[in-house]
Design a protein around this motif. Structure first.
Motif, mmCIF file in Angstrom:
data_model
loop_
_atom_site.group_PDB
_atom_site.id
_atom_site.type_symbol
_atom_site.label_atom_id
_atom_site.label_comp_id
_atom_site.label_asym_id
_atom_site.label_seq_id
_atom_site.Cartn_x
_atom_site.Cartn_y
_atom_site.Cartn_z
ATOM 1 N N UNK A 84 0.848 -1.186 0.000
ATOM 2 C CA UNK A 84 0.000 0.000 0.000
ATOM 3 C C UNK A 84 0.883 1.235 0.000
ATOM 4 N N UNK A 85 0.718 2.088 -1.003
ATOM 5 C CA UNK A 85 1.516 3.295 -1.154
ATOM 6 C C UNK A 85 0.678 4.514 -0.791
ATOM 7 N N UNK A 86 1.298 5.496 -0.181
ATOM 8 C CA UNK A 86 0.618 6.717 0.234
ATOM 9 C C UNK A 86 1.065 7.873 -0.652
ATOM 10 N N UNK A 87 0.113 8.637 -1.191
ATOM 11 C CA UNK A 87 0.445 9.770 -2.050
ATOM 12 C C UNK A 87 1.071 10.898 -1.242
ATOM 13 N N UNK A 88 1.927 11.680 -1.892
ATOM 14 C CA UNK A 88 2.496 12.848 -1.230
ATOM 15 C C UNK A 88 1.544 14.036 -1.401
ATOM 16 N N UNK A 89 1.994 15.213 -0.994
ATOM 17 C CA UNK A 89 1.131 16.387 -1.025
ATOM 18 C C UNK A 89 0.706 16.806 -2.414
ATOM 19 N N UNK A 90 1.429 16.366 -3.440
ATOM 20 C CA UNK A 90 1.070 16.675 -4.829
ATOM 21 C C UNK A 90 0.255 15.572 -5.485
ATOM 22 N N UNK A 91 -0.040 14.536 -4.725
ATOM 23 C CA UNK A 91 -0.809 13.426 -5.278
ATOM 24 C C UNK A 91 0.031 12.406 -6.013
ATOM 25 N N UNK A 92 1.348 12.506 -5.899
ATOM 26 C CA UNK A 92 2.249 11.563 -6.552
ATOM 27 C C UNK A 92 2.680 10.483 -5.566
ATOM 28 N N UNK A 133 2.600 -3.501 -14.833
ATOM 29 C CA UNK A 133 1.755 -4.457 -15.544
ATOM 30 C C UNK A 133 1.782 -5.842 -14.918
ATOM 31 N N UNK A 134 2.782 -6.087 -14.087
ATOM 32 C CA UNK A 134 2.882 -7.392 -13.423
ATOM 33 C C UNK A 134 2.276 -7.343 -12.019
ATOM 34 N N UNK A 135 1.517 -6.271 -11.763
ATOM 35 C CA UNK A 135 0.762 -6.141 -10.518
ATOM 36 C C UNK A 135 -0.664 -5.734 -10.846
ATOM 37 N N UNK A 136 -1.540 -5.907 -9.869
ATOM 38 C CA UNK A 136 -2.874 -5.334 -9.949
ATOM 39 C C UNK A 136 -2.864 -4.038 -9.160
ATOM 40 N N UNK A 137 -3.373 -2.951 -9.771
ATOM 41 C CA UNK A 137 -3.356 -1.643 -9.138
ATOM 42 C C UNK A 137 -4.768 -1.229 -8.748
ATOM 43 N N UNK A 138 -4.892 -0.762 -7.512
ATOM 44 C CA UNK A 138 -6.193 -0.265 -7.041
ATOM 45 C C UNK A 138 -5.967 0.998 -6.234
ATOM 46 N N UNK A 139 -6.541 2.113 -6.703
ATOM 47 C CA UNK A 139 -6.383 3.376 -5.975
ATOM 48 C C UNK A 139 -7.656 3.700 -5.203
ATOM 49 N N UNK A 140 -7.457 4.092 -3.949
ATOM 50 C CA UNK A 140 -8.560 4.505 -3.086
ATOM 51 C C UNK A 140 -8.154 5.808 -2.411
ATOM 52 N N UNK A 141 -8.567 6.923 -2.999
ATOM 53 C CA UNK A 141 -8.200 8.220 -2.451
ATOM 54 C C UNK A 141 -6.711 8.461 -2.562
ATOM 55 N N UNK A 142 -6.066 8.661 -1.427
ATOM 56 C CA UNK A 142 -4.641 8.958 -1.395
ATOM 57 C C UNK A 142 -3.772 7.703 -1.279
ATOM 58 N N UNK A 143 -4.384 6.528 -1.405
ATOM 59 C CA UNK A 143 -3.642 5.287 -1.296
ATOM 60 C C UNK A 143 -3.726 4.487 -2.592
ATOM 61 N N UNK A 144 -2.630 3.824 -2.912
ATOM 62 C CA UNK A 144 -2.565 2.922 -4.067
ATOM 63 C C UNK A 144 -2.096 1.560 -3.568
ATOM 64 N N UNK A 145 -2.891 0.527 -3.857
ATOM 65 C CA UNK A 145 -2.524 -0.828 -3.472
ATOM 66 C C UNK A 145 -2.034 -1.575 -4.717
ATOM 67 N N UNK A 146 -0.825 -2.093 -4.637
ATOM 68 C CA UNK A 146 -0.270 -2.950 -5.682
ATOM 69 C C UNK A 146 -0.271 -4.376 -5.167
ATOM 70 N N UNK A 147 -0.795 -5.303 -5.969
ATOM 71 C CA UNK A 147 -0.824 -6.722 -5.592
ATOM 72 C C UNK A 147 -0.109 -7.519 -6.671
ATOM 73 N N UNK A 148 0.860 -8.286 -6.276
ATOM 74 C CA UNK A 148 1.654 -9.061 -7.234
ATOM 75 C C UNK A 148 0.801 -10.104 -7.918
ATOM 76 N N UNK A 149 0.902 -10.166 -9.241
ATOM 77 C CA UNK A 149 0.229 -11.203 -10.005
ATOM 78 C C UNK A 149 1.042 -12.493 -9.942
ATOM 79 N N UNK A 150 0.347 -13.638 -10.066
ATOM 80 C CA UNK A 150 1.044 -14.926 -10.087
ATOM 81 C C UNK A 150 0.780 -15.643 -11.410
#
Length: 211
Positions: A94-102, A194-211
């Motif tokens: 789970x990644x957290x966006x910075x103040x610029x949304x990056x 592309x080798x992950x599944x990406x899901x953004x929820x507000x200021x968080x981005x969840x990357x899930x490894x594909x198998x």
């Protein structure tokens, strides 16, 4: 390929056997000052157990390395990564966006510590030549290609990265390009994403490894 400007003001959060939020607020040789679950800052020496399943294995003036259930990650002061194992056993970050949304994330390329800007507009992982040299990548042996950027076509070298790691997600043999000009920082592009599944929820981005 776009090069958005970013500012990093991030904290590190790690999920272990029992979830724990760990913020790195100070770094010294062989010691790190950490805030665990919002508590008071505490100084930990290398080898100390921070909380169940999490141990400090090294620290310098530039980064600390923690070990979570046998897996290690180097982090710089102010970085933020939330790591967890999804309920179905798949590895996620789970990644957290910075103040610029990056999303500026710490990680590793070929075992070396890096900071990368997540960029879905970049078709490949893109690395400045200075970082490639620091990481020991002999990029000039790579195939010469040209990339279309906002500043026109620029030459680049196609390379294959042995490993790219973000949190607990580690991918092998990732296609990348190295640029000698026009790239201020590493872009975490689609050859990794592309080798992950990406899901953004507000200021968080969840990357899930594909198998």
């Amino acid at each position: 390929m776009r090069f958005p400007v970013s500012a990093a003001g991030l904290l590190l959060a790690v999920s272990a056997v029992h979830a724990a939020d760990i913020s790195v607020v100070g770094l010294f040789p062989n010691k790190a000052v950490l805030v665990v679950d919002g508590g008071a800052p505490k100084t930990y020496s290398v080898g100390a157990t921070i909380t169940e399943g999490i141990r400090l294995v090294s620290a310098s003036e530039s980064s600390a390395t923690i070990e979570t259930n046998g897996k290690r990650q180097a982090i710089a002061i102010g970085d933020h990564v939330s790591r967890s194992g999804a309920s179905n056993g798949r590895v996620s970050v789970t990644l957290q966006a910075d103040g610029r949304g990056h999303f500026v994330v710490p990680g590793q390329i070929n075992g070396g510590t890096v900071r990368m800007l997540l960029d879905t507009g970049a078709t490949m992982v893109a690395i400045p030549a200075s970082d490639a040299t620091r990481l020991g990548i002999d990029y000039r042996k790579g195939r010469v290609t040209y990339l279309n950027t906002a500043n026109g076509a620029v030459p680049a070298y196609a390379v294959k990265l042995n490993t790219v790691k973000v949190g607990d997600i580690e991918l092998n043999q990732v296609d990348a390009v190295v640029q000698e000009q026009g790239l201020p920082f590493i872009l975490l592009g689609m050859t990794f994403l592309n080798r992950t599944e990406m899901h953004r929820d507000g200021e968080q981005m969840v990357l899930t490894k594909r198998f």
